[in-house]
Design an enzyme around this catalytic site. Structure first.
Site, PDB file in Angstrom:
ATOM      1  N   SER A   7     -12.282  45.318  55.662  1.00  0.00           N
ATOM      2  CA  SER A   7     -10.910  45.525  54.871  1.00  0.00           C
ATOM      3  C   SER A   7     -11.123  45.863  53.421  1.00  0.00           C
ATOM      4  CB  SER A   7      -9.940  44.340  55.329  1.00  0.00           C
ATOM      5  OG  SER A   7     -10.265  43.143  54.916  1.00  0.00           O
ATOM      6  N   GLU A   9      -9.332  46.161  49.540  1.00  0.00           N
ATOM      7  CA  GLU A   9      -8.191  45.576  48.694  1.00  0.00           C
ATOM      8  C   GLU A   9      -7.950  46.516  47.229  1.00  0.00           C
ATOM      9  OE1 GLU A   9      -7.619  41.514  48.048  1.00  0.00           O
ATOM     10  OE2 GLU A   9      -7.219  41.962  45.978  1.00  0.00           O
ATOM     11  N   ASP A 100       0.294  33.207  40.921  1.00  0.00           N
ATOM     12  CA  ASP A 100       0.027  32.327  39.770  1.00  0.00           C
ATOM     13  C   ASP A 100       1.028  32.527  38.780  1.00  0.00           C
ATOM     14  OD1 ASP A 100      -2.491  31.000  40.577  1.00  0.00           O
ATOM     15  OD2 ASP A 100      -3.450  32.930  40.344  1.00  0.00           O
ATOM     16  N   PHE A 211     -13.322  37.423  35.079  1.00  0.00           N
ATOM     17  CA  PHE A 211     -12.508  36.861  36.285  1.00  0.00           C
ATOM     18  C   PHE A 211     -13.062  35.679  36.884  1.00  0.00           C
ATOM     19  CE2 PHE A 211     -11.943  41.834  37.677  1.00  0.00           C
ATOM     20  CZ  PHE A 211     -10.701  41.764  36.732  1.00  0.00           C
ATOM     21  N   HIS A 261     -14.065  41.462  53.265  1.00  0.00           N
ATOM     22  CA  HIS A 261     -13.029  42.186  52.524  1.00  0.00           C
ATOM     23  C   HIS A 261     -13.295  42.435  50.860  1.00  0.00           C
ATOM     24  CE1 HIS A 261      -8.465  42.406  51.509  1.00  0.00           C
ATOM     25  NE2 HIS A 261      -8.992  41.863  50.447  1.00  0.00           N
TER      26      HIS A 261
HETATM   27  P1  FAD Z   1      -2.129  27.473  47.830  1.00  0.00           P
HETATM   28  O1  FAD Z   1      -2.774  27.672  48.979  1.00  0.00           O
HETATM   29  O2  FAD Z   1      -0.698  27.190  47.856  1.00  0.00           O
HETATM   30  O3  FAD Z   1      -3.068  26.469  47.083  1.00  0.00           O
HETATM   31  C1  FAD Z   1      -2.768  26.582  45.681  1.00  0.00           C
HETATM   32  C2  FAD Z   1      -3.226  25.125  44.943  1.00  0.00           C
HETATM   33  O4  FAD Z   1      -2.443  24.198  45.546  1.00  0.00           O
HETATM   34  C3  FAD Z   1      -4.699  24.727  45.653  1.00  0.00           C
HETATM   35  O5  FAD Z   1      -5.267  24.252  44.389  1.00  0.00           O
HETATM   36  C4  FAD Z   1      -4.294  23.605  46.753  1.00  0.00           C
HETATM   37  O6  FAD Z   1      -5.206  22.908  46.820  1.00  0.00           O
HETATM   38  C5  FAD Z   1      -3.033  23.034  46.093  1.00  0.00           C
HETATM   39  N1  FAD Z   1      -2.092  22.601  47.162  1.00  0.00           N
HETATM   40  C6  FAD Z   1      -1.535  23.485  48.319  1.00  0.00           C
HETATM   41  N2  FAD Z   1      -0.742  22.705  48.818  1.00  0.00           N
HETATM   42  C7  FAD Z   1      -0.687  21.680  48.195  1.00  0.00           C
HETATM   43  C8  FAD Z   1       0.462  20.648  48.355  1.00  0.00           C
HETATM   44  N3  FAD Z   1       1.213  20.546  49.436  1.00  0.00           N
HETATM   45  N4  FAD Z   1       0.444  19.445  47.199  1.00  0.00           N
HETATM   46  C9  FAD Z   1      -0.402  19.666  46.198  1.00  0.00           C
HETATM   47  N5  FAD Z   1      -1.330  20.612  46.282  1.00  0.00           N
HETATM   48  C10 FAD Z   1      -1.358  21.724  47.177  1.00  0.00           C
HETATM   49  N6  FAD Z   1      -2.300  36.441  43.522  1.00  0.00           N
HETATM   50  C11 FAD Z   1      -1.340  37.366  43.408  1.00  0.00           C
HETATM   51  O7  FAD Z   1      -0.433  37.006  42.578  1.00  0.00           O
HETATM   52  N7  FAD Z   1      -1.075  38.417  44.056  1.00  0.00           N
HETATM   53  C12 FAD Z   1      -1.923  38.659  45.064  1.00  0.00           C
HETATM   54  O8  FAD Z   1      -1.715  39.936  45.683  1.00  0.00           O
HETATM   55  C13 FAD Z   1      -3.020  38.005  45.204  1.00  0.00           C
HETATM   56  N8  FAD Z   1      -4.056  38.308  46.215  1.00  0.00           N
HETATM   57  C14 FAD Z   1      -4.901  37.337  46.472  1.00  0.00           C
HETATM   58  C15 FAD Z   1      -5.672  37.555  47.648  1.00  0.00           C
HETATM   59  C16 FAD Z   1      -6.774  36.727  48.095  1.00  0.00           C
HETATM   60  C17 FAD Z   1      -7.889  37.221  48.930  1.00  0.00           C
HETATM   61  C18 FAD Z   1      -7.218  35.698  47.228  1.00  0.00           C
HETATM   62  C19 FAD Z   1      -8.228  34.635  47.608  1.00  0.00           C
HETATM   63  C20 FAD Z   1      -6.209  35.576  46.025  1.00  0.00           C
HETATM   64  C21 FAD Z   1      -5.201  36.222  45.781  1.00  0.00           C
HETATM   65  N9  FAD Z   1      -4.426  35.989  44.709  1.00  0.00           N
HETATM   66  C22 FAD Z   1      -3.270  36.688  44.568  1.00  0.00           C
HETATM   67  C23 FAD Z   1      -4.574  34.864  43.893  1.00  0.00           C
HETATM   68  C24 FAD Z   1      -3.571  33.728  44.265  1.00  0.00           C
HETATM   69  O9  FAD Z   1      -2.220  33.775  44.337  1.00  0.00           O
HETATM   70  C25 FAD Z   1      -4.192  32.382  43.431  1.00  0.00           C
HETATM   71  O10 FAD Z   1      -5.376  32.003  43.882  1.00  0.00           O
HETATM   72  C26 FAD Z   1      -3.298  30.903  43.415  1.00  0.00           C
HETATM   73  O11 FAD Z   1      -3.480  30.317  42.352  1.00  0.00           O
HETATM   74  C27 FAD Z   1      -3.457  30.279  44.913  1.00  0.00           C
HETATM   75  O12 FAD Z   1      -2.840  31.100  45.942  1.00  0.00           O
HETATM   76  P2  FAD Z   1      -2.844  30.259  47.250  1.00  0.00           P
HETATM   77  O13 FAD Z   1      -2.050  31.097  48.268  1.00  0.00           O
HETATM   78  O14 FAD Z   1      -4.371  30.034  47.576  1.00  0.00           O
HETATM   79  O15 FAD Z   1      -2.019  28.952  47.042  1.00  0.00           O
END
Ligand code: FAD
Length: 279
Positions: A7, A9, A100, A211, A261
């Site tokens: 895929s 992006e 973020d 990055f 990806h």
């Molecule tokens: P989570 O899975 O919620 O994790 C975030 C942090 O919180 C981690 O350190 C985790 O260990 C911790 N955590 C999770 N649950 C809990 C809990 N219950 N209690 C305490 N700590 C917890 N960002 C964008 O804004 N737009 C995008 O389109 C985008 N695309 C992305 C695509 C990919 C493939 C990747 C890998 C990242 C992308 N990001 C994007 C970046 C992403 O939003 C950031 O990395 C963000 O900081 C974390 O997102 P996450 O979904 O992994 O968060």
């Protein structure tokens, strides 16, 4: 490599020129026949229209498209509206993220966000839309930079899978051991969904360093030193980057990674070159 788990992006373009450039990029990358194109989503919905418009363009061109959706700084109501819009347009895939909080981001209060973590978003999407969407979530073989520990992070990852994710895409990395270890540990926790390896082609040294500092990816010392020594020699950086990243992909696929990806940054050349080498 079959096209099944391959895929690509993009980010939504901000200007008409950017949109035109992305059309050209997309036409070139479509020749590689990826399974789908994904389109990122800005924090708090800041690119909402751009993401939807780009996704619809991709679909109108006859390709499968997966919008990213992030929850930090978004309300349930606004996410519900976005999900409805995607459903109405026949979108069946999502990449679900926390997102973020950018420093100094105007207009959105992230501290009182209705959602704090991505597992809550996955749960919300399942509650609202059942099994309509195929949901990918993010995975961090080298640990998410805000995680308490690698062990805690992989547990948080498993919680997203338990909440209903069908698969995962990793942050980019250059250490295959970190990836294979992560997958093994996730599987031990019952998270057995395919973990697609996120691949960042290497084309620009300073951009890569910037990055990687932000997202917590390690650039191995030997790669960093070589890139730094090439200085302004863009051609050597490109050739070296192509070798390094192609080998990374080969090792990943040979070791059982279910797919790749590509983070293209809306450029076709590097991904196309790696793809042809892999063939
Ligand atoms: P989570 O899975 O919620 O994790 C975030 C942090 O919180 C981690 O350190 C985790 O260990 C911790 N955590 C999770 N649950 C809990 C809990 N219950 N209690 C305490 N700590 C917890 N960002 C964008 O804004 N737009 C995008 O389109 C985008 N695309 C992305 C695509 C990919 C493939 C990747 C890998 C990242 C992308 N990001 C994007 C970046 C992403 O939003 C950031 O990395 C963000 O900081 C974390 O997102 P996450 O979904 O992994 O968060």
């Amino acid at each position: 490599m079959s096209s099944h788990n391959f895929s690509i992006e993009f980010f939504p373009p901000k200007t008409p020129e950017g949109a035109e450039k992305l059309r050209v990029t997309r036409a070139r990358l479509a020749e590689l026949q990826p399974k789908y194109f994904s389109v990122t989503f800005g924090a708090g919905g800041s690119t909402q229209k751009g993401t939807l418009d780009t996704v619809l363009e991709i679909r109108n061109e006859g390709h499968d498209a997966a919008p990213h959706i992030s929850c930090l700084g978004s309300s349930r109501e606004s996410l519900r509206a976005i999900l409805t819009q995607y459903k109405e347009n026949g979108i069946k895939r999502l990449v679900a993220l926390r997102g973020d909080a950018p420093s100094g981001y105007g207009g959105v209060d992230f501290s009182s966000s209705e959602f704090r973590y991505a597992n809550e978003l996955v749960e919300f999407i399942r509650t609202e839309t059942g099994d309509w969407f195929h949901i990918e979530v993010a995975a961090y073989p080298e640990m998410h930079p805000q995680a308490k520990s690698p062990q805690d992070d992989v547990q948080r990852f498993a919680a997203k899978v338990k909440a209903g994710a069908n698969g995962a895409i990793t942050q980019y990395f250059y250490n295959t051991d970190a990836y294979f270890r992560f997958v093994e540990e996730a599987q031990k926790l019952g998270a057995t969904v395919p973990v697609i390896a996120g691949i960042m082609p290497i084309t620009n040294y300073s951009q890569l360093m910037r990055f990687s500092d932000m997202c917590g990816t390690e650039i191995p010392r030997w790669i960093r030193l070589k890139l730094a020594a090439y200085g302004d020699d863009a051609e050597s950086i490109r050739a070296f980057g192509l070798d390094v990243v192609t080998q990374l992909c080969e090792r990943l696929l040979a070791g059982g990674a279910p797919g790749l990806h590509f983070y293209t940054l809306n450029n076709a050349a590097a991904t196309t070159a790696i793809w042809h080498r892999l063939k």
